[in-house]
Design a protein around this motif. Structure first.
Motif, PDB file in Angstrom:
ATOM      1  N   ASP A  51      -5.299   7.513   4.415  1.00  0.00           N
ATOM      2  CA  ASP A  51      -6.752   7.466   4.195  1.00  0.00           C
ATOM      3  C   ASP A  51      -7.410   6.485   5.147  1.00  0.00           C
ATOM      4  O   ASP A  51      -8.443   6.779   5.758  1.00  0.00           O
ATOM      5  N   ARG A  57      -2.734   5.920   0.800  1.00  0.00           N
ATOM      6  CA  ARG A  57      -3.788   4.956   1.103  1.00  0.00           C
ATOM      7  C   ARG A  57      -3.804   4.673   2.607  1.00  0.00           C
ATOM      8  O   ARG A  57      -4.851   4.596   3.229  1.00  0.00           O
ATOM      9  N   LEU A  60       0.865  -1.194   0.000  1.00  0.00           N
ATOM     10  CA  LEU A  60       0.000   0.000   0.000  1.00  0.00           C
ATOM     11  C   LEU A  60       0.893   1.233   0.000  1.00  0.00           C
ATOM     12  O   LEU A  60       1.975   1.222   0.601  1.00  0.00           O
ATOM     13  N   SER A  95      -8.781  -3.294   1.765  1.00  0.00           N
ATOM     14  CA  SER A  95      -8.627  -3.431   0.330  1.00  0.00           C
ATOM     15  C   SER A  95      -9.877  -4.086  -0.234  1.00  0.00           C
ATOM     16  O   SER A  95     -10.335  -5.093   0.287  1.00  0.00           O
TER      17      SER A  95
END
Lengths: 659, 374
Positions: free
Chosen positions: A117, A114, A110, A134
């Motif tokens: 986030d 991400r 990742l 995911s």
């Protein structure tokens, strides 16, 4: 100890025993206190603690509902569910969230954004809510996660179903697409709110959105026994959810795909409709985009690319694009004029070219043909699309009478109802102008209205419906895009149309209606005309326009009667042509793209026994006869070749579903 | 008297064996067996580390108890102070070189066992006081000297244990000592005044406590304030006991224990697990076994001819009672959570060792009940 000790020893012994006795009494009290406490916990409040204990050990997991699928007319799945691999984390069940995330970051590669986030998302939601790390793992990633699972406490690899559009761009504007439910979706739709689980996909546009409540399905429920760390020990109960409804469309994927090919990424639209059943066989808006991009959140640059494309792929031009119909309105103007007895088929008008345009109150009204058409009859005026003739016809007819006819035939109203964000368009009238613009109607506006310019605005699907309703002999039909297994058979429809025709004749003679014998729910296919001959005349003129020399789409004709079709071209100006421009007489490709005319073509076929109506629009495509009509030639060939298969499937469809 | 005493002194092995208190012995065995089964349950229904070592310990210490029973009560009297001093030495050793676990330095590594001297101090303090007050005549008990010296004897180990830190054990040592002081006949007013002083000074004492200890006391008053933090143990323990109902969830079927909601289920919360699986009836059964055990200990004390034996049995019996009630009140949410094992039932070598030594001495008192100690 002996002697005096005897006495004091006795006393001491007494004291000890007395004190022991007091203490023992106190012990008994405490002892019974504990017994009492046990009694109150285990007997009196047993129920309460049993419930608490169950609450401790049992966890309910709501599974995402399985969405219904879309199939085309032949049962091909056009929006289906695929197994997808996901990774979920319930923060509450994770001992050290940061460590887990760092570990996952390593395993799944990742990026930092991400990760940020995810941490942000985690902080926004409740600790027991699932965090989807995911949404679409590859099989490799999924196996890797499973391999390291023992050191990823709290991480949960999940097999779930995700949407997939196998025909990618082909159905984008019909189906729309699904994406993660937003706050807005939850607020506006109770059903979504009710069945929401983290990562739920809901329809954002098109039929996916319009039919959300039928498609969504119900949640399955899993009941687990968990230990103190939230680890699932075993499954106690499992209730399967019900998959959402499978929805069958009337669209033929092959034709839908072909229309896309025909438009070839140009901005435009093609619609194909059954003139009796009203079934939409193809409905394409171009350019399109791949709806699969939206499933797991579209990348920003791709989104910008789509959003900023000057050809507006996001707009469903077929139902939400508004255009001047141009000359495609002429058959309707002719019909209206005949129906209202303002002209006869024998009326002749002299079209004298650009040197002698029609003049009205100081304004000049040109025909598209520089040299002029000469003396034109109504039939030739339709065939050769003479503007001057229709200025005159429109002037005699007046805007309000045209308005009535146009509305009857489906302009100025939505075609499919609630499914799409359909535009109604504009069919002007004197009253409309007064209300919408606040001005009086000018006669000049009537003239340009007669050639489909000015205020009049239509969608490609409206023109398709208009063509269909003309082609079937002037009867009302009921457009649909979702297959209806209770529909009337073609023979029944034709019989009912015949009946409506006779009734129409009677009505004109005798006003006593026999309507009360009709079931109000039954479709009546009522006649939209006063005199059937007028419709026949217009259809004949359209045939000549395509199949006779000097017809505007003569070069696109098919002579084989099996495929032979009749149509009307249209070339809609997007701006007023100045005198200087008229002098220049530029070719289409010499004009800037945005100023080029829209190319229209409406048609129906096969002419002998019509069954299909089409409307074709190529935005800024130049003239209808050079750009749009050749498309119809290819389309009719393809369309009619598939007719038999469609009829066979129809029988199967109707019997299958009725069982 | 002399004849009788010399008789008992020279009684044969079988005579000694016959004068054993078999009811007490039975109670101990029952507790040993019940605890082994409970331990098996905490291991999740498998014969694993806790169960095995608990059974081994019980067998070894039980035999040791029998052995101790044959030692003349006079010998215990003779070595009473020495025993105290040795244990005190071990305590000091523990605070200097002890093993630290869970933030508390309370164990000594003896290679075959990790010894917790503070547990032994619970017995040593009773033994020491029993010897001290054995000699002192009632009229001299309330002399200042006889109050100061015992208090010093009591405070030194308490201070050491508190500094480990181990609040639970130090309270139990204090209670063990105070019980003997009470039995010895120290004026009631002293108890009254000192408890008054304690109550008044309690807030100040609390302010010296470690934060986690303060939290435990606070959460005792309102466990729901922080249900996943400090109140977790009390809440989960109450849920376990309460959900047991009349007959329990069944052996090896206690969800709270099995699913690891119970904290410290091997040691302090063993009763919770037992109570969840065997319910109200099982708990009452266990209480009755303990009650009989205590009754027998007190009975032996009352029949003892020597003050030393009386003091020890009364003191030890009462101490056992205090351990049990403190532990149970704690797991039932009647007292704040302080570490205190349930005698014999809880996992833990030192606690079992101390209890068995105590029971051995009690048994020795029974066998030599006519023994006079000058």
């Amino acid at each position: 100890m002996i002697g005096s000790g005897e006495d004091s020893g006795f006393k001491k012994s007494n004291t000890i025993n007395r004190r022991m006795f007091i203490f023992a009494a106190a012990k008994a009290v405490v002892f019974f206190g504990i017994v009492g406490r046990l009694f109150s916990l285990q007997i009196s409040e047993n129920k309460k603690y049993l419930t608490l204990s169950d609450k401790n050990r049992l966890r309910e997991a709501r599974l995402p509902p399985v969405r219904g699928e879309f199939v085309d007319y032949f049962g091909n799945r056009i929006a289906k569910n695929l197994t997808v691999y996901q990774l979920h984390v319930v923060p509450e069940q994770v001992e050290d969230f940061k460590t887990l995330m760092v570990r996952l970051k390593d395993i799944l590669n990742l990026n930092d954004d991400r990760l940020q986030d995810l941490i942000k998302k985690k902080n926004q939601q409740k600790p027991w809510e699932t965090l989807i790390v995911s949404e679409n793992l590859t099989w490799d990633e999924f196996s890797k996660i499973n391999f390291y699972l023992h050191e990823l406490s709290g991480a949960r690899p999940v097999l779930t179903v995700g949407r997939n559009y196998p025909y990618s761009e082909t159905y984008t504007h019909v189906l729309g697409y699904v994406s993660e439910a937003s706050v807005n979706d939850l607020v506006s739709n109770e059903t979504i709110k009710d069945r929401n689980v983290p990562g739920l996909r809901v329809g954002k546009t098109g039929l996916e959105k319009a039919l959300e409540n039928e498609l969504i399905g119900t949640n399955g429920v899993q009941r687990f026994e968990v230990n103190a760390y939230g680890k699932r020990i075993n499954q106690i109960d499992f209730k399967e959810g019900e998959q959402g409804k499978t929805i069958k469309l009337t669209i033929d994927t092959e034709i839908q795909k072909y229309t896309q090919e025909l438009l070839n990424k140009r901005a435009g639209s093609i619609s194909v409709m059954d003139i009796y059943t009203g079934e939409i066989i193809a409905m394409n808006s171009s350019p399109s985009f791949d709806p699969n991009l939206f499933l797991y959140g579209i990348e920003k640059n791709k989104w910008n690319e789509i959003k900023k494309d000057p050809l507006k792929p996001l707009l469903n031009k077929t139902v939400s694009g508004l255009y001047s119909p141009g000359s495609t309105i002429k058959p309707l103007v002719a019909l209206s004029a005949l129906e209202n007895d303002v002209i006869t088929t024998n009326l002749k008008v002299n079209c004298r070219g650009h040197k002698h345009p029609l003049e009205l109150y100081g304004m000049k009204y040109h025909c598209w043909k520089k040299q002029g058409h000469g003396y034109m009859s109504l039939q030739n005026a339709i065939k050769q699309s003479c503007d001057t003739y229709f200025y005159e016809a429109a002037r005699l007819l007046g805007v309000d009478r045209l308005n009535v006819t146009a509305k009857k035939f489906g302009l100025g109203n939505v075609v499919l109802g609630e499914y799409f964000n359909e535009k109604k368009g504009v069919v002007p009238s004197t009253k409309w102008k007064k209300e919408a613009i606040g001005q009086n109607w000018y006669l000049g506006e009537t003239l340009i209205n007669g050639i489909g310019q000015g205020y009049i605005q239509t969608t490609p699907l409206q023109l398709c419906l208009m063509t269909a309703q003309l082609a079937n002999g002037g009867h009302k039909i009921y457009p649909k895009i979702i297959f209806d297994n209770k529909q009337d058979a073609i023979e029944d429809i034709k019989r009912k149309m015949k009946f409506a025709e006779e009734k129409n004749d009677e009505d004109s003679k005798l006003l006593s209606a026999t309507e009360k014998f009709f079931n109000p729910n039954e479709k009546t296919y009522e006649a939209l005309y006063r005199n059937k001959e007028n419709v026949k005349f217009v259809l004949d003129a359209m045939f000549k326009s395509t199949n006779e020399l000097y017809g505007t789409s003569f070069s696109s004709r098919i002579e084989d009667p099996k495929y032979q079709f009749a149509g009307k071209t249209g070339t809609a100006q997007v701006k007023r042509i100045t005198e200087a421009e008229r002098e220049l007489d530029l070719k289409t490709d010499q004009i800037p793209y945005k100023q080029r005319d829209h190319a229209w073509y409406i048609a129906f076929g096969p002419y002998k026994d019509p069954r299909y109506a089409v409307s074709i629009l190529v935005e800024h495509g130049g003239s209808g006869s050079s750009t749009a009509a050749p498309i119809a030639k290819k389309l009719f060939k393809f369309l009619i070749d598939r007719h038999e298969l469609r009829e066979k499937t129809k029988k199967r469809n109707l019997t299958n579903i009725n069982i | 008297m002399f004849i009788q005493s010399s008789l008992s002194e020279k009684s044969t092995f079988f005579q000694k064996l016959r004068s054993f208190d078999y009811i007490m012995l039975l109670c101990i065995l029952v507790l040993g067996i019940v605890s082994s089964f409970a331990m098996y349950s905490t291991d999740g229904g498998e014969l694993r580390y806790h169960t095995e070592s608990h059974i081994i310990r019980f067998v070894i210490f039980f035999m040791m108890m029998i052995f101790i029973s044959f030692i003349n009560i006079k010998t215990w009297h003779t070595f009473g102070y020495l025993f105290y001093i040795i244990v005190l030495g071990l305590l000091i050793w523990a605070s200097l070189f002890g093993i630290t676990a869970q933030g508390s330095q309370r164990w000594i590594n003896l290679y075959f066992i990790n010894l917790q001297p503070s547990e032994l101090m619970k017995i040593a303090i009773i033994l020491c006081f029993a010897k001290y007050f054995h000699r002192i005549q009632l009229s001299n008990v309330n002399r200042l000297k006889n109050i100061i010296i015992p208090l010093l004897i009591l405070f030194i180990p308490i201070a050491l244990v508190i500094s480990q830190p181990d609040l639970g054990t130090s309270i139990l040592i204090a209670l063990s000592g105070i019980i003997v002081l009470w039995l010895a006949g120290i004026n009631i007013k002293y108890f009254f005044y000192s408890s008054l002083v304690f109550i008044i000074s309690a807030p100040f004492v609390i302010s010296f406590l470690k934060p986690y200890q303060k939290l435990r006391i606070l959460t005792f008053f309102d466990p729901d304030k922080d249900p996943l933090g400090a109140g977790y143990q009390i809440i989960q323990s109450k849920i376990a006991v309460g959900s047991g109902g009349l007959t329990g969830k069944g052996y090896l079927k206690g969800t709270q224990g099995y699913l690891e909601f119970l904290p410290e289920k091997h040691t302090d919360f063993i009763f919770t697990l037992f109570s969840e699986e065997f319910g109200f009836l099982g708990s009452i059964f266990l209480l009755i076994v303990y009650a009989i055990l205590i009754y027998r200990i007190l009975k032996i004390g009352s029949l003892s001819r020597s003050f030393f034996g009386k003091f020890f049995c009364y003191g030890f019996g009462s101490a056992i009672f205090v351990y049990i009630t403190v532990n149970m009140s704690m797991v039932l949410g009647l007292l704040p959570i302080v570490g205190s094992p349930l005698p014999i039932m809880s996992y833990g070598g030192s606690s079992m060792l101390a209890t068995m030594i105590g029971l051995g001495i009690v048994m020795s008192t029974k066998i030599y009940e006519r023994q006079l100690i000058s």
